[in-house]
Design a protein around this motif. Sequence first.
Motif, PDB file in Angstrom:
ATOM      1  N   HIS A 188     -12.564  -3.500   0.556  1.00 15.94           N
ATOM      2  CA  HIS A 188     -11.314  -4.133   0.096  1.00 15.94           C
ATOM      3  C   HIS A 188     -11.499  -5.563  -0.402  1.00 15.94           C
ATOM      4  O   HIS A 188     -10.631  -6.103  -1.084  1.00 15.94           O
ATOM      5  N   THR A 189     -12.649  -6.187  -0.103  1.00 14.44           N
ATOM      6  CA  THR A 189     -12.878  -7.564  -0.545  1.00 14.44           C
ATOM      7  C   THR A 189     -13.645  -7.629  -1.855  1.00 14.44           C
ATOM      8  O   THR A 189     -13.287  -8.394  -2.750  1.00 14.44           O
ATOM      9  N   THR A 190     -14.677  -6.829  -2.002  1.00 18.32           N
ATOM     10  CA  THR A 190     -15.519  -6.907  -3.206  1.00 18.32           C
ATOM     11  C   THR A 190     -15.208  -5.829  -4.227  1.00 18.32           C
ATOM     12  O   THR A 190     -15.437  -6.023  -5.425  1.00 18.32           O
ATOM     13  N   GLY A 191     -14.692  -4.681  -3.779  1.00 17.28           N
ATOM     14  CA  GLY A 191     -14.648  -3.528  -4.653  1.00 17.28           C
ATOM     15  C   GLY A 191     -16.064  -3.013  -4.905  1.00 17.28           C
ATOM     16  O   GLY A 191     -17.050  -3.588  -4.429  1.00 17.28           O
ATOM     17  N   HIS A 192     -16.160  -1.923  -5.659  1.00 20.11           N
ATOM     18  CA  HIS A 192     -17.480  -1.402  -6.060  1.00 20.11           C
ATOM     19  C   HIS A 192     -17.265  -0.418  -7.199  1.00 20.11           C
ATOM     20  O   HIS A 192     -16.125  -0.032  -7.512  1.00 20.11           O
ATOM     21  N   ALA A 193     -18.330  -0.020  -7.827  1.00 15.36           N
ATOM     22  CA  ALA A 193     -18.216   0.894  -8.965  1.00 15.36           C
ATOM     23  C   ALA A 193     -17.691   2.257  -8.496  1.00 15.36           C
ATOM     24  O   ALA A 193     -18.057   2.751  -7.434  1.00 15.36           O
ATOM     25  N   HIS A 194     -16.821   2.843  -9.322  1.00 12.06           N
ATOM     26  CA  HIS A 194     -16.315   4.199  -9.101  1.00 12.06           C
ATOM     27  C   HIS A 194     -15.582   4.323  -7.756  1.00 12.06           C
ATOM     28  O   HIS A 194     -15.904   5.184  -6.936  1.00 12.06           O
ATOM     29  N   MET A 195     -14.598   3.482  -7.558  1.00 12.02           N
ATOM     30  CA  MET A 195     -13.824   3.473  -6.316  1.00 12.02           C
ATOM     31  C   MET A 195     -12.911   4.691  -6.233  1.00 12.02           C
ATOM     32  O   MET A 195     -12.429   5.206  -7.247  1.00 12.02           O
ATOM     33  N   THR A 196     -12.664   5.149  -5.015  1.00 18.23           N
ATOM     34  CA  THR A 196     -11.706   6.231  -4.792  1.00 18.23           C
ATOM     35  C   THR A 196     -10.283   5.684  -4.952  1.00 18.23           C
ATOM     36  O   THR A 196     -10.055   4.465  -4.983  1.00 18.23           O
ATOM     37  N   LEU A 197      -9.338   6.608  -5.012  1.00 18.58           N
ATOM     38  CA  LEU A 197      -7.943   6.210  -5.173  1.00 18.58           C
ATOM     39  C   LEU A 197      -7.492   5.319  -4.009  1.00 18.58           C
ATOM     40  O   LEU A 197      -6.858   4.280  -4.220  1.00 18.58           O
ATOM     41  N   LEU A 198      -7.821   5.692  -2.788  1.00 15.52           N
ATOM     42  CA  LEU A 198      -7.394   4.895  -1.636  1.00 15.52           C
ATOM     43  C   LEU A 198      -8.073   3.522  -1.645  1.00 15.52           C
ATOM     44  O   LEU A 198      -7.434   2.515  -1.318  1.00 15.52           O
ATOM     45  N   SER A 242       2.634  -6.382 -12.337  1.00 15.63           N
ATOM     46  CA  SER A 242       3.220  -5.539 -13.385  1.00 15.63           C
ATOM     47  C   SER A 242       2.209  -4.530 -13.910  1.00 15.63           C
ATOM     48  O   SER A 242       2.517  -3.334 -14.051  1.00 15.63           O
ATOM     49  N   VAL A 243       0.996  -4.982 -14.173  1.00 17.85           N
ATOM     50  CA  VAL A 243      -0.035  -4.083 -14.707  1.00 17.85           C
ATOM     51  C   VAL A 243      -0.400  -3.007 -13.684  1.00 17.85           C
ATOM     52  O   VAL A 243      -0.609  -1.839 -14.041  1.00 17.85           O
ATOM     53  N   CYS A 244      -0.457  -3.368 -12.414  1.00 18.56           N
ATOM     54  CA  CYS A 244      -0.835  -2.402 -11.370  1.00 18.56           C
ATOM     55  C   CYS A 244       0.109  -1.216 -11.317  1.00 18.56           C
ATOM     56  O   CYS A 244      -0.309  -0.086 -11.010  1.00 18.56           O
ATOM     57  N   TYR A 245       1.395  -1.441 -11.599  1.00 22.79           N
ATOM     58  CA  TYR A 245       2.357  -0.348 -11.520  1.00 22.79           C
ATOM     59  C   TYR A 245       2.521   0.393 -12.848  1.00 22.79           C
ATOM     60  O   TYR A 245       3.223   1.406 -12.911  1.00 22.79           O
ATOM     61  N   LYS A 246       1.843  -0.112 -13.894  1.00 19.63           N
ATOM     62  CA  LYS A 246       1.795   0.631 -15.154  1.00 19.63           C
ATOM     63  C   LYS A 246       0.578   1.547 -15.188  1.00 19.63           C
ATOM     64  O   LYS A 246       0.668   2.706 -15.581  1.00 19.63           O
ATOM     65  N   ASP A 247      -0.569   0.997 -14.811  1.00 23.29           N
ATOM     66  CA  ASP A 247      -1.817   1.763 -14.797  1.00 23.29           C
ATOM     67  C   ASP A 247      -2.719   1.172 -13.724  1.00 23.29           C
ATOM     68  O   ASP A 247      -3.078  -0.006 -13.798  1.00 23.29           O
ATOM     69  N   LEU A 248      -3.092   1.984 -12.752  1.00 21.75           N
ATOM     70  CA  LEU A 248      -3.843   1.475 -11.600  1.00 21.75           C
ATOM     71  C   LEU A 248      -5.208   0.935 -12.012  1.00 21.75           C
ATOM     72  O   LEU A 248      -5.632  -0.132 -11.531  1.00 21.75           O
ATOM     73  N   ASP A 249      -5.905   1.646 -12.890  1.00 24.17           N
ATOM     74  CA  ASP A 249      -7.234   1.186 -13.288  1.00 24.17           C
ATOM     75  C   ASP A 249      -7.164  -0.100 -14.105  1.00 24.17           C
ATOM     76  O   ASP A 249      -8.034  -0.974 -13.986  1.00 24.17           O
ATOM     77  N   GLU A 250      -6.133  -0.229 -14.956  1.00 26.18           N
ATOM     78  CA  GLU A 250      -5.968  -1.473 -15.702  1.00 26.18           C
ATOM     79  C   GLU A 250      -5.693  -2.636 -14.738  1.00 26.18           C
ATOM     80  O   GLU A 250      -6.203  -3.749 -14.914  1.00 26.18           O
ATOM     81  N   ILE A 261      -6.239   1.326  -4.047  1.00 29.30           N
ATOM     82  CA  ILE A 261      -4.920   0.944  -3.545  1.00 29.30           C
ATOM     83  C   ILE A 261      -5.023  -0.171  -2.511  1.00 29.30           C
ATOM     84  O   ILE A 261      -4.257  -1.145  -2.548  1.00 29.30           O
ATOM     85  N   ILE A 262      -5.958  -0.078  -1.595  1.00 28.01           N
ATOM     86  CA  ILE A 262      -6.089  -1.122  -0.571  1.00 28.01           C
ATOM     87  C   ILE A 262      -6.590  -2.418  -1.182  1.00 28.01           C
ATOM     88  O   ILE A 262      -6.119  -3.509  -0.836  1.00 28.01           O
ATOM     89  N   TYR A 263      -7.536  -2.332  -2.107  1.00 28.64           N
ATOM     90  CA  TYR A 263      -8.024  -3.530  -2.790  1.00 28.64           C
ATOM     91  C   TYR A 263      -6.863  -4.259  -3.470  1.00 28.64           C
ATOM     92  O   TYR A 263      -6.717  -5.492  -3.347  1.00 28.64           O
ATOM     93  N   LEU A 264      -6.025  -3.519  -4.188  1.00 31.94           N
ATOM     94  CA  LEU A 264      -4.943  -4.145  -4.943  1.00 31.94           C
ATOM     95  C   LEU A 264      -3.757  -4.528  -4.059  1.00 31.94           C
ATOM     96  O   LEU A 264      -3.119  -5.560  -4.296  1.00 31.94           O
ATOM     97  N   ALA A 310       0.829  -1.204   0.000  1.00 29.49           N
ATOM     98  CA  ALA A 310       0.000   0.000   0.000  1.00 29.49           C
ATOM     99  C   ALA A 310       0.863   1.254   0.000  1.00 29.49           C
ATOM    100  O   ALA A 310       0.530   2.252  -0.666  1.00 29.49           O
ATOM    101  N   ILE A 311       1.963   1.221   0.731  1.00 26.62           N
ATOM    102  CA  ILE A 311       2.888   2.365   0.730  1.00 26.62           C
ATOM    103  C   ILE A 311       3.426   2.602  -0.683  1.00 26.62           C
ATOM    104  O   ILE A 311       3.440   3.733  -1.187  1.00 26.62           O
ATOM    105  N   ARG A 312       3.872   1.530  -1.352  1.00 27.88           N
ATOM    106  CA  ARG A 312       4.444   1.675  -2.696  1.00 27.88           C
ATOM    107  C   ARG A 312       3.408   2.189  -3.693  1.00 27.88           C
ATOM    108  O   ARG A 312       3.697   3.076  -4.510  1.00 27.88           O
TER     109      ARG A 312
END
Length: 396
Positions: free
Chosen positions: A321-331, A355-363, A334-337, A241-243
Motif C-alpha cells: 500500500h505504500t510503494t505499489g508494484h507492477a501489475h497490482m491486483t484490484l484489491l 475525480s480520476v480515481c472514480y472515472k478509471d481506476l488505472d488512470e 484500491i487500498i493504495y488509492l 476503500a468501501i466506496r
Amino acid sequence: MKIGVYGGTFNPPHLGHVTAARAVFELLKLDLLLVVPDREPPHKALPAGSPTPEQRLEMTRLAAEQLGLGDKVRVLDVELKREGRSYTSDTLKALREQYPEDELWLLMGTDMFLTLQAWHTPEEILSLAGIAAFGRTEADTEELFSAQRDYLYRTYPQARIFTLTIPGVVDVSSTELRALLARGEGANLLPPAVYGYILREGLYGTGADLKHLPFRQLRPVALSYLKYKRIPHVLGTEQEAIRLAERYGADVEKARVAALLHDCTKKLDMEEQLALCRRYGIQLDELEQKALKLLHAKTGAAIARDVFGVDDEIYRAIWWHTTGHAHMTLLEKIIYLADYIEPSRDFPGVDKLRSVCYKDLDEGLLLGLEMTIEEMTSMGNPVHHATIEARDALKG
C-alpha cells in the motif's frame, strides 16, 4: 503554568474518566494535565486477575489521547515504578520538585473528595496542590460539596478548593464495567481504542478470537494500534476503500479489513520496525533498511496475517500500500488509492486525483504514482524501485 494531576487505578480507564478530565481541564483553564495510574492504591486492593501495571499504563495512554489535547496531556509512570503503596503526597512532592514555580491542582471525584481528611498526610497534600473536585452524577451537587469544603477550610486553612458538577458526564464505576466486559458488554462506556486494547490482550475475561472478529470489534482493535491523530486517517481509508470496492466490484469485506489494518505498525520507531522484520523474516532492500516510512507496510502485513489471520490477498494489499508494484491486483490498487485520497487528505492535486480515481481506476493509480515520484524527486528523496516499476507497467 497551571497543572492538573489526575490519579487513579484506571482499571480500566473509561469515558467517565475522559469526560471529567476534559471538563476540568477546560473549566480550570489548565495548561497541562498529568495522568498518573496507581501501582497499589492505599484505600483498596486491586481485584485478582487485574491487568499488569504495564497494561494499565498503556490503556491510560490510549484514554488520555482520546482527550485530544496533544502534548497538553501526559501519562506518567512515576507511581508504577515506585515500590509499595501509591501515596498521593509522595507523587505531589516529586511533581513539586519537577515544577517548582507552577500551580498544581489535584483532580478527584466525589467519593475521594468526601474522604480526603482520611488520606495519608492530607495536610501535606493540601499544602502542595489545590483540590479540583468534580461530581460525576446528578446527585453530586453543590449542596453535597459545601459541607466538606467548609470542613476542609476550617481544618486546613491553607487549602485551595474548587468544586464543580459536570452535567452529562458518563456515570460508570470500574467495578461495574469489569463485570459488563466479562459478559461481552460495556464497549459503549470505553474509548474505542481502550476497548480494542482490552480485546487484544484478553483482559477482564473478554477472550475474543482475534482471527474471527466481527467488524464492530475489529475496528476498535485496529484503532488501539494507532496514535490518536492517525485514527481519522484510518477510518477515512476504510470508508474510501468501501466506496472504491463497490465502484469497481472488489470484495468489500476484504477492502475494509485491509484498510483498518494497513497502518497497524505505523507508530513504531526504526528499532521496533527492524525487530519485527527480523521476527517475521522480512528481507529488506538497501533503501528499506534506511527508510522508516517504507517499513510499516511490510510489518503491518505480517501482523495482520499473524495476529488477525488475514488471507494472502489482504496481506499483499497491506504489503504494497505504500510503494505499489507492477501489475497490482484490484484489491491492492484500491487500498493504495484509498490510503492516498481518503477524506482527511489535503494536498495540491488531491481533488483531481479523487475525480480520476472514480472515472478509471488505472488512470487514477497512474496519476497517484506519478505524483508520488514527482514529490519524492522534488524533495531530493530516492524513489523505491517498485513505485517506478508500477508506473512503467501502467504506461506500457
